[in-house]
Design a protein around this motif. Structure first.
Motif, PDB file in Angstrom:
ATOM      1  N   TRP A   1      -8.831   5.851   3.948  1.00 32.10           N
ATOM      2  CA  TRP A   1      -8.231   5.062   2.868  1.00 32.10           C
ATOM      3  C   TRP A   1      -7.926   3.635   3.343  1.00 32.10           C
ATOM      4  O   TRP A   1      -8.215   2.667   2.634  1.00 32.10           O
TER       5      TRP A   1
ATOM      6  N   PHE B   1       0.273   4.257  -1.299  1.00 35.03           N
ATOM      7  CA  PHE B   1      -0.462   5.479  -0.958  1.00 35.03           C
ATOM      8  C   PHE B   1      -0.640   5.595   0.557  1.00 35.03           C
ATOM      9  O   PHE B   1      -0.470   6.674   1.141  1.00 35.03           O
TER      10      PHE B   1
ATOM     11  N   TRP C   1      -6.089   9.335   5.853  1.00 36.59           N
ATOM     12  CA  TRP C   1      -5.365   8.071   5.790  1.00 36.59           C
ATOM     13  C   TRP C   1      -6.198   6.932   6.378  1.00 36.59           C
ATOM     14  O   TRP C   1      -6.266   5.835   5.808  1.00 36.59           O
TER      15      TRP C   1
ATOM     16  N   ASP D   1       0.842  -1.203   0.000  1.00 38.41           N
ATOM     17  CA  ASP D   1       0.000   0.000   0.000  1.00 38.41           C
ATOM     18  C   ASP D   1       0.876   1.251   0.000  1.00 38.41           C
ATOM     19  O   ASP D   1       1.125   1.853   1.044  1.00 38.41           O
TER      20      ASP D   1
END
Length: 499
Positions: free
Chosen positions: A252, A206, A249, A204
């Motif tokens: 996400w 991002f 965050w 991950d």
């Protein structure tokens, strides 16, 4: 994806070598955190810069470690702990040698940032032990590995002080660079790679960038707020940006199929409460680490300082690190008999009582030794129990990640405690020989705050639910997780709930 595996169980002799190699790696890694403390007063002259700029030599290592630790933990779960352990040694080696050859600020900052990037070694080592060590030795091995976070810090101060005051300061960095090379060779020769189960897809990226931005903003604001001003535009802006990015965050991570940190697992009772306790312990333990050396170094003419040199002060602090190492096997035995929650609570209570004894013991050399050693014993018990609690509560594919996040939270607690201690001492200072120094009451208040945090941590352990009883002779972790392969399919990220 790879098939599930039960891992490897090494023979007794190889298991012993593996344990001590990984403990050595943890101690070498944590030496980096106290390495520059004896140099802080000399760094501006050494680097030809201002004291404010020189303070970044400490801050940049903290920031790099905060960013790298959760990333390397996740990579360890995906590709194997040994492989990522060896990867982490590279920045330690390069960073140490860059610092050794530095004569100005920027090369030193680059080297120190590289050193911080290797801080994921301890949680990765814990993950490797879980896969490699026989069940009957796992509890003590994990306790010792986890305690290396404190052992290296405690032993690093006297060693660094002696080297810095008897030879060139560059020898500090050449020395840890050589130790890092030895550590790398030992890991390559003696630590085997356990089979890896890649059940969570791709990395991950991002999420890693988002977490890095949020952490850097938060830690910058906390660690530099005292210098910039807590209400300064820069400080407030960093806090706000950190909050906003953390929220984004988190959203996400809950939506992506391959999160860097599985927040559903992290919000389960045992993981969440254990991490809260970890922050409180990190906050508590750093008060004595920050305050006791100052008391020892202040001149006797203050009426409460002990007038010790840096070397003598470091030597008086060293027994705490040795005691932490000695107490770890006892903590593992208590965990086997009574469970990790009991061990964690006992360690926190020992810390609270030790801090409270400052009221009567703080005024003497031997009294301070009793305080620091008692706190170290409590930390050894608590740190040894925390990974056991986590490993019994998370899937096997997330052991490295869970321990890495927990290690990060210890550092976060320490960073906050440094800021709070700075505020307390600044508010309770008097003029002495043309300088402002903390008062005796200022030190006492700081120690009592550390004790209050440890007491809160002990109370918080009551909220840890779902602990499985331990059986003598077996590791104090959830049995099915260690002894059976996890063959059941994982539910999708959107509907998985872990309690």
């Amino acid at each position: 994806m790879t098939a599930p595996s039960e891992g490897i169980r090494l023979p007794e002799d190889r298991a012993g070598r593996t344990i001590w190699v990984l403990v050595f790696a943890g101690i070498v890694t944590t030496l980096m955190s106290t390495l520059v403390i004896p140099l802080l007063g000399e760094l501006p002259a050494i680097l030809g810069t201002s004291p404010a700029n020189a303070s970044w030599v400490v801050t940049v290592t903290l920031l790099a470690g905060a960013v790298a630790t959760p990333v390397t933990g996740r990579l360890g779960d995906m590709y194997g702990a040994r492989r990522i352990l060896l990867l982490c040694t590279i920045p330690l080696i390069v960073g140490s040698f860059v610092c050794a050859m530095s004569s100005s600020l920027w090369p030193m900052l680059i080297g120190r940032a590289l050193q911080g990037a290797g801080f994921g070694i301890v949680p990765l080592g814990i993950s490797a032990l879980r896969s490699l060590v026989p069940p009957e030795r796992l509890g003590s091995a994990i306790a010792l590995m986890s305690s290396s976070l404190g052992i290296g810090g405690a032993l690093g101060l006297p060693v660094a002080a002696i080297v810095a005051q008897t030879t060139s300061w560059r020898m500090l960095f050449w020395g840890v660079g050589i130790l890092s090379v030895v550590m790398t060779l030992l890991i390559a020769w003696f630590v085997r790679e356990a089979p890896v189960r890649e059940t969570r897809g791709r990395f991950d990226g991002f999420g890693a960038v988002g977490l890095a931005v949020a952490l850097v903003c938060l830690l910058l604001a906390v660690s530099k707020g005292g210098d910039w001003g807590w209400t300064a535009v820069t400080t407030v802006t960093l806090f706000v940006v950190s909050l906003v990015v953390f929220l984004g965050w988190g959203r996400w991570e809950l939506r992506t199929g391959s999160p860097l940190v599985d927040l559903r697992v992290a919000m389960g009772n045992r993981v969440l409460v254990t991490n809260i306790v970890t922050i409180l312990i990190g906050f508590s333990m750093y008060f004595q680490a920050l305050l006791v050396p100052q008391i020892r170094l202040l001149p006797e003419s203050t009426g409460y300082g002990l007038g010790q040199s840096m070397i003598v002060m470091g030597l008086w602090c060293a027994p705490a690190g040795l005691l932490m190492m000695a107490i770890s096997p006892l903590g593992a035995r208590l965990t086997t008999l009574r469970g990790p929650r009991t061990t964690l609570c006992t360690g926190c209570l020992m810390m609270a009582v030790a801090y409270g004894s400052s009221v009567v013991l703080m005024g003497s050399t031997w009294g301070l030794l009793v305080i620091t050693c008692s706190i170290a014993a409590g930390i050894g018990l608590a740190y040894g129990a925390i990974p056991t609690l986590l490993m019994g509560a998370v899937p096997r594919t997330e052991v490295s990640s869970a321990n890495s996040v927990n290690t990060l939270l210890r550092s976060l607690g320490g960073t906050v405690s440094a800021a709070v201690a700075g505020v307390v001492l600044a508010q309770m200072s008097v003029a002495f020989a043309g300088n402002l120094i903390p008062t005796e009451n200022g030190f006492l208040v700081g120690m009592l705050i550390g004790g209050a945090s440890a007491l809160l941590a002990a109370l918080a352990t009551v909220g840890i639910r779902g602990e499985q009883p331990s059986v003598p002779g077996t590791p104090p972790v959830a049995g099915p997780v260690l002894s059976q392969p996890d063959t059941a399919p994982r539910p999708a990220a959107t509907d998985r709930v872990v309690g």
